[in-house]
Design a protein around this motif. Structure first.
Motif, PDB file in Angstrom:
ATOM      1  N   THR A 289     -10.630  16.415   0.983  1.00 12.60           N
ATOM      2  CA  THR A 289     -11.479  15.323   0.510  1.00 12.60           C
ATOM      3  C   THR A 289     -11.004  14.814  -0.848  1.00 12.60           C
ATOM      4  O   THR A 289     -11.064  13.605  -1.131  1.00 12.60           O
ATOM      5  N   GLU A 290     -10.490  15.713  -1.674  1.00 11.66           N
ATOM      6  CA  GLU A 290      -9.966  15.309  -2.985  1.00 11.66           C
ATOM      7  C   GLU A 290      -8.833  14.298  -2.831  1.00 11.66           C
ATOM      8  O   GLU A 290      -8.720  13.342  -3.603  1.00 11.66           O
ATOM      9  N   TYR A 291      -7.985  14.508  -1.821  1.00 12.36           N
ATOM     10  CA  TYR A 291      -6.879  13.582  -1.556  1.00 12.36           C
ATOM     11  C   TYR A 291      -7.425  12.204  -1.169  1.00 12.36           C
ATOM     12  O   TYR A 291      -6.950  11.170  -1.655  1.00 12.36           O
ATOM     13  N   LEU A 292      -8.436  12.171  -0.321  1.00  9.46           N
ATOM     14  CA  LEU A 292      -9.040  10.903   0.090  1.00  9.46           C
ATOM     15  C   LEU A 292      -9.719  10.211  -1.085  1.00  9.46           C
ATOM     16  O   LEU A 292      -9.680   8.976  -1.196  1.00  9.46           O
ATOM     17  N   ASN A 293     -10.342  10.982  -1.973  1.00 10.61           N
ATOM     18  CA  ASN A 293     -10.971  10.398  -3.165  1.00 10.61           C
ATOM     19  C   ASN A 293      -9.934   9.730  -4.066  1.00 10.61           C
ATOM     20  O   ASN A 293     -10.172   8.645  -4.611  1.00 10.61           O
ATOM     21  N   ARG A 294      -8.786  10.372  -4.224  1.00 10.27           N
ATOM     22  CA  ARG A 294      -7.734   9.790  -5.059  1.00 10.27           C
ATOM     23  C   ARG A 294      -7.201   8.498  -4.440  1.00 10.27           C
ATOM     24  O   ARG A 294      -6.959   7.512  -5.150  1.00 10.27           O
ATOM     25  N   LEU A 295      -7.006   8.502  -3.124  1.00  8.53           N
ATOM     26  CA  LEU A 295      -6.560   7.287  -2.448  1.00  8.53           C
ATOM     27  C   LEU A 295      -7.557   6.152  -2.651  1.00  8.53           C
ATOM     28  O   LEU A 295      -7.168   5.010  -2.915  1.00  8.53           O
ATOM     29  N   HIS A 296      -8.851   6.484  -2.524  1.00  2.90           N
ATOM     30  CA  HIS A 296      -9.888   5.460  -2.678  1.00  2.90           C
ATOM     31  C   HIS A 296      -9.830   4.830  -4.070  1.00  2.90           C
ATOM     32  O   HIS A 296      -9.906   3.596  -4.208  1.00  2.90           O
ATOM     33  N   LYS A 297      -9.665   5.637  -5.090  1.00  2.00           N
ATOM     34  CA  LYS A 297      -9.604   5.115  -6.458  1.00  2.00           C
ATOM     35  C   LYS A 297      -8.371   4.244  -6.662  1.00  2.00           C
ATOM     36  O   LYS A 297      -8.447   3.183  -7.306  1.00  2.00           O
ATOM     37  N   LEU A 298      -7.240   4.665  -6.126  1.00  5.71           N
ATOM     38  CA  LEU A 298      -6.023   3.870  -6.245  1.00  5.71           C
ATOM     39  C   LEU A 298      -6.156   2.540  -5.505  1.00  5.71           C
ATOM     40  O   LEU A 298      -5.693   1.498  -5.988  1.00  5.71           O
ATOM     41  N   TYR A 299      -6.784   2.573  -4.333  1.00  2.75           N
ATOM     42  CA  TYR A 299      -7.023   1.333  -3.593  1.00  2.75           C
ATOM     43  C   TYR A 299      -7.889   0.370  -4.409  1.00  2.75           C
ATOM     44  O   TYR A 299      -7.594  -0.827  -4.510  1.00  2.75           O
TER      45      TYR A 299
ATOM     46  N   GLU B 183       0.822  -1.213   0.000  1.00  4.26           N
ATOM     47  CA  GLU B 183       0.000   0.000   0.000  1.00  4.26           C
ATOM     48  C   GLU B 183       0.856   1.263   0.000  1.00  4.26           C
ATOM     49  O   GLU B 183       0.527   2.251  -0.654  1.00  4.26           O
ATOM     50  N   ASP B 184       1.937   1.228   0.766  1.00  7.23           N
ATOM     51  CA  ASP B 184       2.823   2.397   0.809  1.00  7.23           C
ATOM     52  C   ASP B 184       3.244   2.802  -0.598  1.00  7.23           C
ATOM     53  O   ASP B 184       3.238   3.987  -0.947  1.00  7.23           O
ATOM     54  N   ALA B 185       3.631   1.795  -1.396  1.00  5.59           N
ATOM     55  CA  ALA B 185       4.147   2.087  -2.735  1.00  5.59           C
ATOM     56  C   ALA B 185       3.042   2.272  -3.763  1.00  5.59           C
ATOM     57  O   ALA B 185       3.037   3.251  -4.518  1.00  5.59           O
ATOM     58  N   GLU B 186       2.105   1.322  -3.806  1.00  9.87           N
ATOM     59  CA  GLU B 186       1.118   1.292  -4.884  1.00  9.87           C
ATOM     60  C   GLU B 186      -0.006   2.306  -4.694  1.00  9.87           C
ATOM     61  O   GLU B 186      -0.705   2.647  -5.660  1.00  9.87           O
ATOM     62  N   ILE B 187      -0.185   2.787  -3.466  1.00  9.45           N
ATOM     63  CA  ILE B 187      -1.261   3.747  -3.202  1.00  9.45           C
ATOM     64  C   ILE B 187      -0.678   5.126  -2.862  1.00  9.45           C
ATOM     65  O   ILE B 187      -0.823   6.086  -3.616  1.00  9.45           O
ATOM     66  N   PHE B 188       0.012   5.220  -1.750  1.00  9.05           N
ATOM     67  CA  PHE B 188       0.389   6.525  -1.215  1.00  9.05           C
ATOM     68  C   PHE B 188       1.513   7.187  -2.020  1.00  9.05           C
ATOM     69  O   PHE B 188       1.401   8.353  -2.407  1.00  9.05           O
ATOM     70  N   ALA B 189       2.596   6.471  -2.266  1.00  6.87           N
ATOM     71  CA  ALA B 189       3.679   7.060  -3.052  1.00  6.87           C
ATOM     72  C   ALA B 189       3.243   7.286  -4.496  1.00  6.87           C
ATOM     73  O   ALA B 189       3.565   8.312  -5.099  1.00  6.87           O
ATOM     74  N   GLN B 190       2.497   6.331  -5.041  1.00 10.68           N
ATOM     75  CA  GLN B 190       1.993   6.468  -6.415  1.00 10.68           C
ATOM     76  C   GLN B 190       1.122   7.714  -6.554  1.00 10.68           C
ATOM     77  O   GLN B 190       1.238   8.476  -7.520  1.00 10.68           O
ATOM     78  N   ASN B 191       0.265   7.950  -5.577  1.00 12.34           N
ATOM     79  CA  ASN B 191      -0.606   9.117  -5.604  1.00 12.34           C
ATOM     80  C   ASN B 191       0.200  10.417  -5.569  1.00 12.34           C
ATOM     81  O   ASN B 191      -0.080  11.356  -6.320  1.00 12.34           O
ATOM     82  N   LEU B 192       1.201  10.460  -4.714  1.00 12.67           N
ATOM     83  CA  LEU B 192       2.017  11.662  -4.606  1.00 12.67           C
ATOM     84  C   LEU B 192       2.742  11.963  -5.916  1.00 12.67           C
ATOM     85  O   LEU B 192       2.820  13.116  -6.340  1.00 12.67           O
ATOM     86  N   TYR B 193       3.238  10.929  -6.564  1.00 14.14           N
ATOM     87  CA  TYR B 193       3.910  11.120  -7.848  1.00 14.14           C
ATOM     88  C   TYR B 193       2.920  11.593  -8.914  1.00 14.14           C
ATOM     89  O   TYR B 193       3.192  12.544  -9.666  1.00 14.14           O
ATOM     90  N   GLN B 194       1.762  10.947  -8.981  1.00 13.71           N
ATOM     91  CA  GLN B 194       0.769  11.306  -9.998  1.00 13.71           C
ATOM     92  C   GLN B 194       0.286  12.739  -9.837  1.00 13.71           C
ATOM     93  O   GLN B 194      -0.049  13.402 -10.823  1.00 13.71           O
TER      94      GLN B 194
END
Length: 227
Positions: free
Chosen positions: A177-187, A110-121
């Motif tokens: 909330t936008e940040y949480l929405n992006r995390l949800h989609k990546l998850y 999750e650290d890599a595929e969700i959180f770090a990926q989101n920050l890069y995107q």
């Protein structure tokens, strides 16, 4: 598949080239994944007590960059994610060394595929930092054991926002909330492709395993199979 809670059980790992080699080790490793506020710590505590398995919790409180990260994500994203990657790798070594069955609150994937990926995107981690992070992550990933079962806690963003407000952690209160929405989609995208192990999906906005005996029984029955 269990109907009462709409618990979903999926196993894409049988024919997956990514699945870790099977071991004769009788110890079991349960992983719990889910976004901020999905209920990971609560379900880990519940299952660890019911099945007498050793819990390993995410080292959030120990991250010296986390408060700075929430204030300025672009500046501190690489530092914070690198800390989590190192801490999770150390945690994996500890759970591998445990003589007991173990359960983990949030995984290195999750650290890599969700959180770090989101920050890069989102442009909050540079391409250079992202590549450095991915190179290290891919090296680490080859050294860790896949779980015997991954439990994914599916929770709508609206419920996540309510829980964040209720638990009152100061550094979380200004998360957009936008940040949480992006995390949800990546998850959701990650779970749709997950094939390292059998997968159990729990809708945690609908669960009441503390006071509802039907919910309690359904969860226990499903997870017991993997132990």
């Amino acid at each position: 598949m269990a109907d009462a809670l709409h618990i979903t059980e999926i196993d894409r790992s049988q024919n997956s080239p990514r699945r870790a080699a099977q071991s004769n080790d009788p110890r079991r490793y349960i992983a719990v994944a889910g976004s901020i506020g999905a209920g990971k710590s609560s379900i880990v505590e519940f299952l660890s007590q019911h099945f007498d398995v050793q819990p390993f919790f995410e080292p959030n409180e120990d991250n010296p960059y986390l408060e700075d990260f929430y204030e300025d994500m672009e500046r501190w994203s690489f530092h914070s994610q690198l800390y989590f990657l190192g801490a999770k790798f150390k945690l994996h070594k500890e759970l591998d060394a445990s003589p007991q069955n173990v359960i983990q609150d949030r995984t290195i994937w999750e650290d890599a595929e969700i959180f770090a990926q989101n920050l890069y995107q989102q442009g909050q981690m540079s391409a250079r930092d992202w590549q450095t992070y991915r190179n290290l992550y891919e090296s680490v990933q080859g050294e860790i054991r896949a779980p015997d079962v991954m439990i994914y806690l599916r929770c709508p963003v609206k419920t996540v926002r309510q829980r964040i407000a209720m638990r009152g952690r100061e550094m979380e209160q200004n998360i957009p909330t936008e940040y949480l929405n992006r995390l949800h989609k990546l998850y959701e995208n990650w779970i749709d492709a997950y094939d390292l192990s059998p997968l159990v999906i729990l809708p945690t906005d609908k669960l009441d395993y503390v006071t509802n005996l039907v919910d309690y029984h359904e969860i226990v029955t499903v997870i017991e199979k993997y132990l």
